[in-house]
Write a protein that holds these residues in place. Structure first.
Motif, PDB file in Angstrom:
ATOM      1  N   ASP A 161     -29.989   9.765  -1.215  1.00  0.00           N
ATOM      2  CA  ASP A 161     -29.136   8.634  -1.565  1.00  0.00           C
ATOM      3  C   ASP A 161     -29.400   8.113  -2.974  1.00  0.00           C
ATOM      4  N   LEU A 162     -30.627   8.263  -3.454  1.00  0.00           N
ATOM      5  CA  LEU A 162     -31.003   7.858  -4.807  1.00  0.00           C
ATOM      6  C   LEU A 162     -31.865   8.961  -5.409  1.00  0.00           C
ATOM      7  N   LEU A 216     -30.926  -0.581  -7.152  1.00  0.00           N
ATOM      8  CA  LEU A 216     -29.941   0.345  -6.603  1.00  0.00           C
ATOM      9  C   LEU A 216     -29.866   0.269  -5.077  1.00  0.00           C
ATOM     10  N   ILE A 217     -30.982  -0.066  -4.439  1.00  0.00           N
ATOM     11  CA  ILE A 217     -30.959  -0.249  -2.985  1.00  0.00           C
ATOM     12  C   ILE A 217     -30.162  -1.502  -2.619  1.00  0.00           C
ATOM     13  N   SER A 246     -42.365  -2.741   1.551  1.00  0.00           N
ATOM     14  CA  SER A 246     -41.874  -3.270   2.820  1.00  0.00           C
ATOM     15  C   SER A 246     -40.446  -2.828   3.143  1.00  0.00           C
ATOM     16  N   ARG A 247     -39.801  -2.112   2.238  1.00  0.00           N
ATOM     17  CA  ARG A 247     -38.426  -1.655   2.457  1.00  0.00           C
ATOM     18  C   ARG A 247     -38.398  -0.428   3.363  1.00  0.00           C
ATOM     19  N   ASP A 248     -37.195  -0.148   3.889  1.00  0.00           N
ATOM     20  CA  ASP A 248     -37.026   0.998   4.777  1.00  0.00           C
ATOM     21  C   ASP A 248     -36.521   2.181   3.966  1.00  0.00           C
ATOM     22  N   TRP A 249     -37.411   3.053   3.558  1.00  0.00           N
ATOM     23  CA  TRP A 249     -37.054   4.202   2.753  1.00  0.00           C
ATOM     24  C   TRP A 249     -37.972   5.364   3.103  1.00  0.00           C
ATOM     25  N   ARG A 250     -37.574   6.550   2.670  1.00  0.00           N
ATOM     26  CA  ARG A 250     -38.479   7.687   2.651  1.00  0.00           C
ATOM     27  C   ARG A 250     -38.212   8.484   1.375  1.00  0.00           C
ATOM     28  N   PRO A 303     -33.403   5.384   7.392  1.00  0.00           N
ATOM     29  CA  PRO A 303     -33.778   4.759   6.127  1.00  0.00           C
ATOM     30  C   PRO A 303     -33.151   5.467   4.937  1.00  0.00           C
ATOM     31  N   ILE A 304     -33.040   4.743   3.832  1.00  0.00           N
ATOM     32  CA  ILE A 304     -32.474   5.324   2.619  1.00  0.00           C
ATOM     33  C   ILE A 304     -33.395   6.433   2.107  1.00  0.00           C
ATOM     34  N   VAL A 305     -32.798   7.526   1.626  1.00  0.00           N
ATOM     35  CA  VAL A 305     -33.578   8.688   1.189  1.00  0.00           C
ATOM     36  C   VAL A 305     -33.595   8.733  -0.339  1.00  0.00           C
TER      37      VAL A 305
END
Length: 349
Positions: free
Chosen positions: A238-239, A299-300, A191-195, A162-164
């Motif tokens: 990543d962000l 940004l995602i 609901s997005r794939d992030w941490r 997942p995006i960090v």
């Protein structure tokens, strides 16, 4: 060139301590004779170059008369031309010293009456400088932005899955980390794939952990504690989100830009001066989880925008906030103080 005492008496790790060490390096690089005065076990000493001139000074209380006497002795023996006093504690001792120019380096809006008893002040942002002028109209004020040792970054790695998302700073209400957690709980992001990785220490850790648990995000948020490898932190995300309610300057914003990390930042007085009129970050209102969440989503979803902002930020940070840019400005400011000021005579023992 000037003989400079660079004084920072704090013990803990933080942005002001880092800047005191950067001041030492920049002024020495400009040819000045610099001695830093700091806590013998403090973080500032660890950040100084090997062989740097250093005087240990450990206050035993809010005001330590023995330390005051020792500082007076050091001034008599070394005869510095100017003292640069970082933080309120250093300023409280500087006002008691005779025969030397005493200049505060003001890193925040916590303005004390003792500023009137100093010979001048360096503000790290125009907003701080203006606040000082409004309250202490007779004090000579110069503005010098903070600087960072910026190492050119290699090409950013591909986005992780997942995006960090990263955030870093003291875990304090002023930093707004609770707003960021609430933003991540908004419908478009939950609901997005992030941490999320939050770096830093502070009194709000328990409250932030409880909030993450209450919103069902505890297993997606890591509180990693103090970050000693800041460049490693930025290369591993990543962000970057800086959700501050109050930010006198925005040091970690500069670090994120320098690392080419696409960034969301709140519209505070300190960050506004950095990003105003430049397409280097997405700016959102204070205290607005929905707007913060929408900017993160943008940004995602728009990777091209994220890359464009990251590259623009990298170029801007390196050109505007590196020691090669700020060092000569600081050196010129020191020269102006020395040329135009006469030390205020002190009567306090």
């Amino acid at each position: 060139m000037a003989r400079i005492f660079n004084m920072m008496l704090g013990y803990r790790r933080g942005g002001v301590e880092r800047m005191a060490a950067v001041y030492h390096r920049m002024l020495a690089a400009e040819g000045h004779d610099v001695t830093t005065i700091g806590h013998p076990q403090g973080w500032v000493r660890d950040l100084l170059p090997e062989g740097a001139d250093f005087i240990g000074a450990a206050p035993l209380s809010a005001y330590d008369p023995r330390l005051n006497a020792a500082l007076r002795r050091h001034v008599r023996e070394a005869r510095p031309d100017i003292i640069l006093a970082h933080s309120n504690r250093a300023q409280s001792y500087a006002v008691r010293l005779d025969g030397v120019l005493r200049v505060a380096v003001q890193h925040n809006f916590r303005l004390k009456k003792r500023i009137r008893r100093l010979d001048g002040l360096i503000a790290v942002s125009p907003e701080i400088g203006e606040a000082v002028r409004r309250r202490f109209g007779t004090v000579a004020v110069e503005v010098v932005p903070n600087a960072l040792d910026i190492t050119p970054v290699a090409e950013r790695p591909p986005r992780r899955k997942p995006i960090v998302i990263g955030a870093i700073g003291r875990l304090h209400g002023a930093k707004g980390f609770d707003v960021l957690i609430r933003a991540l709980a908004t419908p478009g992001l939950a609901s997005r794939d992030w941490r999320l990785v939050v770096g830093g220490e502070g009194p709000e850790l328990g409250a932030l952990q409880s909030l993450a648990k209450r919103l069902g995000l505890a297993d997606r948020i890591t509180f990693s504690g103090w970050i000693s490898d800041v460049s490693g932190f930025f290369s591993a995300i990543d962000l970057y989100v800086m959700p501050s309610r109050l930010e006198p300057f925005g040091l970690t914003l500069i670090e994120a830009l320098a690392a080419a990390v696409p960034t969301v930042v709140t519209d505070t007085s300190g960050t506004r001066d950095i990003v105003r009129g430049r397409e280097v970050a997405l700016v959102v209102p204070l205290e607005d989880p929905e707007a913060t969440g929408l900017a993160i989503r943008r940004l995602i979803e728009d990777e091209a925008l994220a890359v464009r902002l990251g590259e623009a930020g990298r170029r801007y940070a390196a050109s505007a906030y590196g020691p090669q840019t700020i060092g000569p400005v600081l050196s010129a400011v020191v020269g102006r103080f020395l040329a135009s000021s006469v030390p205020i005579r002190v009567s306090a023992a």
